[in-house]
Scaffold this motif. Structure first.
Motif, PDB file in Angstrom:
ATOM      1  N   ARG A 298       1.136 -12.128 -16.297  1.00 24.22           N
ATOM      2  CA  ARG A 298       2.041 -13.266 -16.163  1.00 24.22           C
ATOM      3  C   ARG A 298       1.329 -14.459 -15.518  1.00 24.22           C
ATOM      4  O   ARG A 298       0.406 -14.298 -14.740  1.00 24.22           O
ATOM      5  N   GLN A 299       1.800 -15.655 -15.852  1.00 24.60           N
ATOM      6  CA  GLN A 299       1.268 -16.891 -15.291  1.00 24.60           C
ATOM      7  C   GLN A 299       2.387 -17.645 -14.574  1.00 24.60           C
ATOM      8  O   GLN A 299       3.547 -17.589 -14.987  1.00 24.60           O
ATOM      9  N   LEU A 300       2.022 -18.357 -13.516  1.00 20.22           N
ATOM     10  CA  LEU A 300       2.990 -19.263 -12.896  1.00 20.22           C
ATOM     11  C   LEU A 300       3.078 -20.541 -13.718  1.00 20.22           C
ATOM     12  O   LEU A 300       2.052 -21.148 -14.037  1.00 20.22           O
ATOM     13  N   HIS A 301       4.296 -20.921 -14.079  1.00 21.29           N
ATOM     14  CA  HIS A 301       4.539 -22.174 -14.788  1.00 21.29           C
ATOM     15  C   HIS A 301       5.396 -23.096 -13.931  1.00 21.29           C
ATOM     16  O   HIS A 301       6.079 -22.644 -12.994  1.00 21.29           O
ATOM     17  N   VAL A 302       5.368 -24.381 -14.277  1.00 25.07           N
ATOM     18  CA  VAL A 302       6.219 -25.380 -13.628  1.00 25.07           C
ATOM     19  C   VAL A 302       7.486 -25.558 -14.453  1.00 25.07           C
ATOM     20  O   VAL A 302       7.418 -25.746 -15.676  1.00 25.07           O
ATOM     21  N   PHE A 303       8.638 -25.508 -13.782  1.00 27.27           N
ATOM     22  CA  PHE A 303       9.940 -25.692 -14.421  1.00 27.27           C
ATOM     23  C   PHE A 303      10.648 -26.902 -13.809  1.00 27.27           C
ATOM     24  O   PHE A 303      10.390 -27.266 -12.652  1.00 27.27           O
ATOM     25  N   VAL A 304      11.552 -27.464 -14.580  1.00 26.88           N
ATOM     26  CA  VAL A 304      12.441 -28.516 -14.077  1.00 26.88           C
ATOM     27  C   VAL A 304      13.883 -28.079 -14.303  1.00 26.88           C
ATOM     28  O   VAL A 304      14.242 -27.644 -15.408  1.00 26.88           O
TER      29      VAL A 304
ATOM     30  N   PHE B 273      -6.567 -19.840 -17.468  1.00 23.17           N
ATOM     31  CA  PHE B 273      -5.536 -20.576 -16.736  1.00 23.17           C
ATOM     32  C   PHE B 273      -4.885 -19.691 -15.686  1.00 23.17           C
ATOM     33  O   PHE B 273      -4.580 -18.513 -15.933  1.00 23.17           O
ATOM     34  N   GLY B 274      -4.652 -20.250 -14.512  1.00 23.71           N
ATOM     35  CA  GLY B 274      -3.962 -19.511 -13.468  1.00 23.71           C
ATOM     36  C   GLY B 274      -3.678 -20.396 -12.276  1.00 23.71           C
ATOM     37  O   GLY B 274      -4.207 -21.509 -12.143  1.00 23.71           O
ATOM     38  N   ALA B 275      -2.835 -19.894 -11.398  1.00 24.57           N
ATOM     39  CA  ALA B 275      -2.504 -20.605 -10.177  1.00 24.57           C
ATOM     40  C   ALA B 275      -3.551 -20.306  -9.106  1.00 24.57           C
ATOM     41  O   ALA B 275      -4.449 -19.486  -9.296  1.00 24.57           O
ATOM     42  N   ARG B 276      -3.418 -20.966  -7.975  1.00 23.04           N
ATOM     43  CA  ARG B 276      -4.307 -20.705  -6.841  1.00 23.04           C
ATOM     44  C   ARG B 276      -3.994 -19.326  -6.288  1.00 23.04           C
ATOM     45  O   ARG B 276      -2.850 -19.021  -5.956  1.00 23.04           O
TER      46      ARG B 276
ATOM     47  N   GLN C  15       0.014 -19.233  -6.032  1.00 24.21           N
ATOM     48  CA  GLN C  15       0.764 -20.429  -5.662  1.00 24.21           C
ATOM     49  C   GLN C  15       0.294 -21.594  -6.509  1.00 24.21           C
ATOM     50  O   GLN C  15      -0.906 -21.855  -6.618  1.00 24.21           O
ATOM     51  N   LEU C  16       1.239 -22.288  -7.106  1.00 21.32           N
ATOM     52  CA  LEU C  16       0.948 -23.440  -7.937  1.00 21.32           C
ATOM     53  C   LEU C  16       1.600 -24.651  -7.272  1.00 21.32           C
ATOM     54  O   LEU C  16       2.788 -24.902  -7.426  1.00 21.32           O
ATOM     55  N   ASP C  17       0.815 -25.388  -6.475  1.00 24.98           N
ATOM     56  CA  ASP C  17       1.339 -26.550  -5.751  1.00 24.98           C
ATOM     57  C   ASP C  17       1.694 -27.644  -6.753  1.00 24.98           C
ATOM     58  O   ASP C  17       0.872 -28.020  -7.603  1.00 24.98           O
ATOM     59  N   ALA C  18       2.909 -28.167  -6.649  1.00 23.50           N
ATOM     60  CA  ALA C  18       3.370 -29.183  -7.594  1.00 23.50           C
ATOM     61  C   ALA C  18       4.194 -30.230  -6.860  1.00 23.50           C
ATOM     62  O   ALA C  18       4.903 -29.918  -5.893  1.00 23.50           O
ATOM     63  N   VAL C  19       4.110 -31.475  -7.344  1.00 24.36           N
ATOM     64  CA  VAL C  19       4.833 -32.575  -6.710  1.00 24.36           C
ATOM     65  C   VAL C  19       5.220 -33.590  -7.779  1.00 24.36           C
ATOM     66  O   VAL C  19       4.490 -33.809  -8.752  1.00 24.36           O
ATOM     67  N   TRP C  20       6.398 -34.196  -7.622  1.00 20.00           N
ATOM     68  CA  TRP C  20       6.847 -35.243  -8.534  1.00 20.00           C
ATOM     69  C   TRP C  20       6.011 -36.506  -8.343  1.00 20.00           C
ATOM     70  O   TRP C  20       5.626 -36.845  -7.220  1.00 20.00           O
TER      71      TRP C  20
END
Length: 700
Positions: A196-202, A226-229, A236-241
């Motif tokens: 499994r991979q971490l994805h970004v959702f909205v 591809f992968g998260a940290r 952990q996949l750090d994400a910001v708007w």
């Protein structure tokens, strides 16, 4: 007699005199374990409030609880509880208007963690806003407050959440059970890696809206690398708007499958909030993480680490103009300490940060445009952690005798003001004393820092055995902070002086110092540890140099096993999660390339480090009684190394004892297990340090 009187007066000035013990109780495992634990602060955007978790520990996990609390930053009111459920909450995030709070928890019929939103201003019950199959984590509000981003694990080729659910349920129903792999890694910390991979959702905050997977179908996510940290706590996949809410900046790697032969690094990417192909922003070969925008939205800040082909690298704060033009700069380039936690000031002109320094963790500031770091708050003792805020600064602060609590930082006055006191009174009733620091110059000319912890009821006119405690890492530091795993004062409780040495390879003393153990992982640090013990015995007349023991875990366990092979100065040793065969550790650990960098090549090249700094090759010298301990779910230093050490000890007929913890990973985290571990350690040390732990100096 004159020297002894001077010593007593000096210790009294430090608060280390026998009279203190008469009104306080000796430390016990129960007193330590049951102290309330205050989590990281999260400041509201308007600077008026701080939310944080408080864990009320229990030996029975079913009886332990954790809830969110809130306190005003001006200290005008006592903290109050926000949540009252059995399940704990994590990752609290304030809405832009400082009225609502999003957090992650699992309630009622939830099978996985979901995101809930609580209207703090109006009150009432929290409302669940996500329903994704694999669970949601790390929410962040869109600048207009009408949507949240979050991360969730996704099976390969799942086009949406329904597909993700179908694949997951099919796997749960299959009648066979096998793990299959085509590339490295296969394990991480205490878990097997899956596909499994971490994805970004909205998630739009409108009734009936479904969460949108922004990476579904993207070529980036279909890449095998591809992968998260990868963190020990999980991916952990750090994400910001972005400031206008049209896109999301996140960090990820495209080389996850290359970890067997190179350093895996992460880059920054941007993806439209409606979905689409992500664009890579950073291109220099370094690791980028933790993207954050300035208050005016014109600058993107991040952490950058030049770790390529290095055994250690500082985390530094970097920045770039927004919109992105590729012109990046490292604003803490001249600061020879690693950034731990950090935040941008409310006016955007400064970055405040915490960094380890010589056994403490201090607060610094640097201009947002770059320059030299300025010391903001230097505590007399203890560490600042989890720095947060903008218009106001808040953090956790605690020391080895003061549990971590929430404080407000006053940069102008260079001090902090306590906002919580959940564990203060209980800690004040314990007979423990501040750590004492000292320095010496090693035989190879390096300045080495150490601290000592004194036992309950300490009497400077008596003689105490020395317990040399060795930290793990090696990229780590003995800190003036309460720890549950190797608590200095609990180890000292039976009547020992505990020595804590920050040997070469430790952090908090500069990047070169931390890198200095490359090609010399064991011999150099072990010599410094022994020399630190000699210095402590020379410096402190209350230490009985004829009775010494040494203990350590992880890298500290490696060094204990090296001491087993190279010296007989210690009456007994304790090694938890320690390697004895560096070559076997290379082949079975969850990370291997870093060990090649340390040794100068893979094991088959048989460099001097592989040949000469491997305890198993010196097993013929094993003589010192030793207690071995290991968690069966430890994939960082797997069980095989402890079993190999045990076999060698038994073959050499060395008095030894083996503890295997079936339910533990690299650390012993269960309360009852922890209590038994300390009992085993104390029994083992007492057995080999007879007569009694503390004896009268006058009688000797």
């Amino acid at each position: 007699m004159r020297i002894r009187m001077i010593l007593v007066v000096a210790l009294c000035a430090l608060g280390t005199f026998p009279g203190r013990a008469q009104t306080k109780a000796p430390i016990t495992h129960e007193a330590l374990w049951l102290l309330p634990r205050v989590g990281a602060p999260v400041a509201s955007p308007d600077g008026k409030w701080v939310v944080f978790s408080v864990t009320e520990p229990a030996y029975n996990p079913d009886e332990q609880r954790s809830d969110l609390w809130i306190v005003p930053t001006d200290g005008s009111a006592e903290p109050r509880r926000l949540t009252f459920t059995k399940a704990g909450e994590s990752s609290p995030a304030w809405s832009p208007d400082s009225r609502r709070l999003a957090f992650v928890t699992k309630r009622d019929d939830d099978k996985t963690n979901q995101i809930y939103v609580l209207d703090v201003a109006a009150g009432g019950e929290a409302v669940r806003v996500t329903s994704v199959y694999a669970g949601a984590g790390f929410p962040a509000w869109r600048p207009d407050g009408k949507a949240l981003l979050f991360t969730s694990p996704v099976y390969p080729n799942a086009a949406n959440d329904a597909e993700n659910r179908r694949i997951g349920e099919e796997r749960e129903k299959r009648k066979y059970n096998v793990r299959t792999f085509d590339s490295f890694p296969v394990r991480r910390w205490d878990r097997w890696v899956d596909d499994r991979q971490l994805h970004v959702f909205v998630q739009e905050l409108t009734a009936g809206a479904a969460a949108a997977d922004l990476l579904a179908g993207a070529r980036l996510a279909q890449d095998g690398g591809f992968g998260a940290r990868a963190l020990d706590s999980g991916d952990q996949l750090d994400a910001v708007w972005t400031p206008d809410g049209s896109s999301i900046v996140f960090e990820a790697t495209t080389a996850r499958d290359a970890g067997a032969y190179t350093t895996v690094m992460t880059d920054l990417f941007v993806v439209p909030a409606r979905g689409g192909e992500p664009k890579q922003l950073t291109t220099r070969r370094a690791s980028y993480s933790q993207p954050r925008f300035s208050p005016d939205g014109k600058t993107l800040f991040f952490i950058v680490s030049d770790e390529d082909e290095q055994i250690y690298a500082h985390d530094r704060v970097g920045s770039a103009p927004w919109p992105w033009n590729g012109d990046t700069r490292t604003i803490t380039a001249t600061f020879d300490r690693s950034v731990a936690t950090w935040t941008v000031s409310g006016d955007g002109r400064s970055v405040y940060l915490t960094a380890e320094d010589e056994g403490l963790e201090k607060i610094y500031s640097v201009a947002a445009s770059g320059g030299s770091a300025q010391l903001v708050v230097s505590p007399e003792r203890g560490v600042y952690t989890n720095l947060a805020g903008g218009t106001v600064l808040v953090a956790n602060w605690g020391s080895s005798i003061e549990p971590s609590e929430i404080v407000r930082i006053d940069p102008q006055a260079k001090r902090h003001v306590p906002l919580t006191k959940f564990a203060t009174a209980k800690a004040a009733a314990i007979d423990w004393q501040p750590l004492q620091h000292f320095w010496f110059t090693s035989s190879r000319g390096r300045r080495i820092h150490s601290m000592i912890a004194l036992p309950s009821g300490f009497d400077p006119t008596r003689k105490y055995p020395l317990l040399v405690e060795i930290h793990g890492g090696a990229a780590n530091m003995w800190r003036d902070q309460i720890t549950l795993r190797w608590n200095y004062h609990l180890l000292a409780r039976p009547g020992y002086v505990v020595l804590l040495t920050n040997y070469s390879g430790s952090t908090g003393f500069g990047e070169e110092f931390a890198r200095s153990i490359r090609f010399d992982p064991f011999e150099g640090p072990a010599n410094e540890i022994n020399e630190a013990a000699d210095e402590a015995i020379r410096r402190y007349r209350f230490i009985d140099g004829s009775r010494q023991v040494a203990a350590g875990a992880s890298y500290g366990g490696h060094l204990v096993n090296w001491l087993e092979a190279t010296t007989t100065r210690y009456k007994a040793l304790i090694s938890h999660a320690g390697l004895v065969n560096a070559e076997a550790q290379w082949g079975t650990s969850d990370g291997i390339y870093h060990r090649e960098l340390m040794a100068g090549g893979p094991p088959w090249q048989q460099t001097d480090t592989w040949r000469n700094q491997n305890p198993i090759r010196r097993a013929a010298n094993f003589k010192t009684p030793i207690l071995l301990s290991v968690g069966e779910k430890d994939y960082r230093v797997p069980l095989n190394n402890t079993l190999e050490m045990w076999s060698a000890l038994q073959r050499m007929r060395v008095p030894s004892r083996l503890l295997v913890w079936p339910d533990e990973n690299h650390w012993i985290l269960n309360g009852e297990n922890s209590r038994v571990f300390y009992q085993e350690v104390q029994t083992w040390v007492a057995k080999w340090l007879a007569p009694a732990a503390a004896t009268s100096a006058a009688a000797r």
